[in-house]
Design a protein around this motif. Structure first.
Motif, mmCIF file in Angstrom:
data_model
loop_
_atom_site.group_PDB
_atom_site.id
_atom_site.type_symbol
_atom_site.label_atom_id
_atom_site.label_comp_id
_atom_site.label_asym_id
_atom_site.label_seq_id
_atom_site.Cartn_x
_atom_site.Cartn_y
_atom_site.Cartn_z
ATOM 1 N N GLN A 479 -5.466 -12.022 0.051
ATOM 2 C CA GLN A 479 -4.685 -10.478 -0.974
ATOM 3 C C GLN A 479 -3.510 -11.316 -0.655
ATOM 4 O O GLN A 479 -2.381 -11.770 0.869
ATOM 5 N N GLN A 481 0.742 -9.352 -0.423
ATOM 6 C CA GLN A 481 1.296 -8.012 -0.261
ATOM 7 C C GLN A 481 2.400 -8.181 -0.123
ATOM 8 O O GLN A 481 3.392 -9.215 -0.328
ATOM 9 N N THR A 490 -1.916 -4.147 -1.036
ATOM 10 C CA THR A 490 -1.628 -5.135 -2.093
ATOM 11 C C THR A 490 -0.784 -5.190 -3.449
ATOM 12 O O THR A 490 -0.698 -4.274 -3.857
#
Length: 732
Positions: A479, A481, A490
């Motif tokens: 992910q 971020q 996210t």
């Protein structure tokens, strides 16, 4: 005797060389003069400047004053040692030009007036250089014509009366008022001058011309009496905000309209006060509005619409084409390209908003596993972690960065069990750019190869795939971020330069958000292909162009520009091709300059070439649409292109071996009525030689370029020396 003969020979050589040197200096001076005039329309074209110079020649005295002011300003800037590039581009002299044009319109020629003009010109150079530093370097704001206004208002009182106001506009019909307003940019508010300024504006940018006419027509409709004075400022604001500092489009047009209204309000509010002082308002509203709007827009936390021009600017049309090309070719621009964080082929088993754990604030995430031909993730019974194909495979950095967080002590779960106390398990979080971190999770315990603070390059091993945290079977979670916090929300994700593998072949994507079931891999770099498209610094190639009717030749030289960009430069034209040569591929970013240069054909055939040896690999790319349109349609296209018209031509490429050579072939997805692709291209590359030929067919018209290396001159070869080094030899 010998010394005298040598002196005579030197003198004769000097006389032979002096004429060409003087001619070249005169040519550079003429180009700088034209570039100075071009600055008044935000242009960098000498031809645009030449038309503006011609417009001032409708009043010979004003033309003489303008040219003399520019020459004096250039001499002053040179004497002060100001930056040569600012002198050559006209940045330090266009305010002096405005001073000369305005003051000459106010006072009849006299020794005293000429003295005041000379002092004002020198002062304008000093103010311009100071504001370049204070506004440009300090705040990223343009100087515009603030130096002209400052110097004009300080010196106008010293001149004897007798001339006309520099922007004295008369009321008339819409077209006459518009042309007068254009002429007043050069302090020549006349229809004849305005016609030449309009010609220069159309040559520079059809987008800017349409904006100027639209906003002036709106001002004229609201108040015909005030339009001549307020409309000038409004249209300058509209061109600056709608087409120069922002990418042309509906959002920039809205900002341009708002800016025009602000400048109108400022004009109405200041006109009476300036009138009481006996001073013309000139373009004060324009110079107040544009920096104000730009400064406010710089406070935005994200560069949404309108998008700022964050690259080396060109004309509005060129800026728009490059922006669309960058977005369509390379995906959403974050400034960092992130590839797949693994080696080999992996299958996406949960995509964005996947419905299992990728929901809510954690929806922008991807899960990957290694599946066999039957779609199974494990061998044997799948009851042991070691049965899973992805277990303890390397997990790599998706892009260069610095390791921000490492957790490495959470044990792996037995198959079928999850750890809800440490949801993410073992993780490595890498900082890539402000507000951009990548997180790989569920890693094997004790497998981390990096520590916090370590720099990493793309492809460096971070850890091994595991089954820690909320993971019932081994898999890799990825992910993006905005912080280094474990479990942070996210942000939208996409992978770059990844290959989708399917039964129909392999397709390379510049940007891709994998969905469930897609098999992807990274580009597997092939050194041999990389060598075929490597241009050595300073290396020259002879390019011979033919289209069956005519031939021409040019020399192409590889180099690096001041910004560190790799370029191929045509020595006989002003064309430049900007490219990038990385471990994974060759990419042409842009070609600017003479449309007749062979570099434009090189862009078509070699727009993007991955260094991947797979024979089944295909890839898509996009070329600017405008060059492939009929000539008569291009001006109309320029006007409508900011409003959502198609901006690019999609191409599909492949590469195959033909003997020892590599043939890169491409064809457009758009076809003529008979099914023939608009564009068909082929580039041949040979070992030890590199690029040999380019063949492009556009709507049936064939164009070919044959290339051959250019041997360095004898004197150059004589200067090449081989020096021993610790790693072998070096050529100097």
């Amino acid at each position: 005797m010998a010394v005298s003969a040598a002196h005579a020979a030197l003198a004769a050589g000097w006389r032979v060389d002096a004429a060409p040197r003087a001619g070249a200096a005169a040519q550079r001076l003429a180009e700088t003069l034209c570039l100075t005039y071009a600055q008044l329309l935000f242009s960098r074209s000498p031809l645009v400047g030449a038309l503006l110079l011609l417009a001032t020649a409708t009043a010979p005295a004003a033309a003489l004053a303008g040219v003399s002011s520019v020459l004096l300003a250039l001499a002053t800037a040179s004497a002060l040692g100001l930056p040569p590039e600012q002198r050559r581009s006209g940045q330090l002299s266009y305010n002096a030009l405005m001073v000369g044009l305005a003051l000459s319109a106010l006072a009849p020629p006299s020794p005293f007036a000429l003295g005041v003009l000379a002092v004002a010109v020198v002062a304008s150079v000093l103010v311009t250089a100071s504001l370049h530093l204070a506004l440009g370097v300090g705040h990223g704001l343009p100087v515009l014509t603030l130096p002209f206004l400052a110097v004009f208002y300080l010196t106008v009182g010293a001149l004897p009366p007798g001339g006309a106001a520099p922007l004295a506009l008369s009321n008339g019909g819409l077209l006459a008022s518009y042309l007068q307003a254009l002429g007043s940019i050069l302090c020549a508010p006349r229809v004849d001058a305005g016609l030449l300024v309009l010609a220069a504006l159309l040559l520079h940018s059809r987008i800017a011309a349409a904006l100027s006419l639209s906003v002036f027509a709106l001002a004229f409709a609201l108040s015909p009496a005030m339009a001549p004075s307020l409309g000038l400022n409004a249209m300058l604001v509209a061109m600056a905000l709608g087409a120069v500092w922002f990418i042309p489009g509906p959002a920039s047009y809205a900002v341009a309209l708002a800016g025009a209204l602000v400048s109108g309000a400022l004009g109405l509010g200041l006109a009476a006060r300036f009138e009481r002082l006996g001073l013309p308002i000139l373009i004060v509203p324009f110079n107040l509005t544009v920096p104000l709007v730009l400064y406010v827009m710089r406070q935005r936390v994200s560069d949404g619409g309108p998008h700022a021009v964050d690259f080396a600017p060109g004309t509005p049309e060129q800026n728009l084409a490059y922006f669309h090309s960058r977005r369509e070719r390379f995906g959403a621009v974050r400034g960092v390209r992130l590839t797949a964080p693994f080696r080999g082929r992996w299958t996406c088993t949960q995509g964005v908003s996947g419905g299992v754990t990728h929901e809510g604030v954690w929806r922008h995430a991807l899960d990957f596993e290694v599946l066999d031909a039957e779609g199974r993730a494990f061998s044997s019974l799948g009851i042991s972690l070691e049965d899973y194909s992805c277990y303890r495979l390397p997990v790599t950095a998706p892009a260069a960065g610095v390791v921000a967080r490492v957790i490495d002590g959470v044990p792996d779960n037995p198959v079928g069990e999850v750890n809800l106390d440490d949801n993410w398990g073992n993780v490595v979080i890498v900082y890539h750019a402000p507000g951009l971190y990548s997180c790989v999770a569920h890693l094997a315990p004790g497998s981390a190869r990096v520590r916090e603070g370590d720099p990493v390059a793309v492809g460096d091993v971070l850890a091994l795939c595991g089954n820690s945290g909320r993971s019932a079977t081994p898999h890799l979670h990825l992910q993006l971020q905005a912080s280094a916090d474990v479990g942070a929300a996210t942000i939208p994700i996409e992978l770059h330069d990844v290959v989708e593998v399917s039964a129909s072949g392999e397709l390379l994507y510049a940007a891709r958000v994998p969905s469930r079931g897609e098999v992807i891999r990274r580009v597997e770099a092939d050194d041999e292909r990389a060598r075929l498209l490597r241009f050595g610094y300073g290396e020259s190639r002879h390019a011979r162009y033919t289209d069956g009717r005519r031939e021409r030749s040019e020399e192409l030289t590889a180099g690096i520009d001041l910004l560190g960009r790799c370029v191929l430069r045509s020595e006989s034209t002003d064309a430049v091709l900007y490219y990038e040569h990385t471990a994974s591929g060759f990419t042409v970013h842009d070609v600017v300059g003479d449309a007749r240069s062979s570099l434009h054909l090189l862009r078509v055939a070699l727009s993007r070439v991955p260094f991947d040896a797979s024979s089944s690999l295909r890839w898509s790319d996009r070329l600017p649409l405008r060059p492939f349109l009929p000539v008569w349609l291009r001006a109309l296209y320029d006007v409508v292109s900011p409003l959502g018209a198609p901006s690019s031509l999609s191409m599909t490429y492949s590469a195959r071996r033909e003997g020892a050579s590599l043939l890169v072939e491409g064809r457009s997805d758009r076809s003529s009525r008979d099914g023939t692709p608009w564009v068909v291209s082929a580039a041949r590359l040979s070992p030890g030689v590199g690029l040999v030929s380019v063949d492009v067919r556009v709507r049936g018209r064939r164009q070919r370029v044959d290339l051959s290396p250019v041997a360095p001159p004898v004197e150059e070869r004589a200067r090449i020396t081989i020096l021993p080094t610790e790693r072998g030899t070096a050529h100097v």
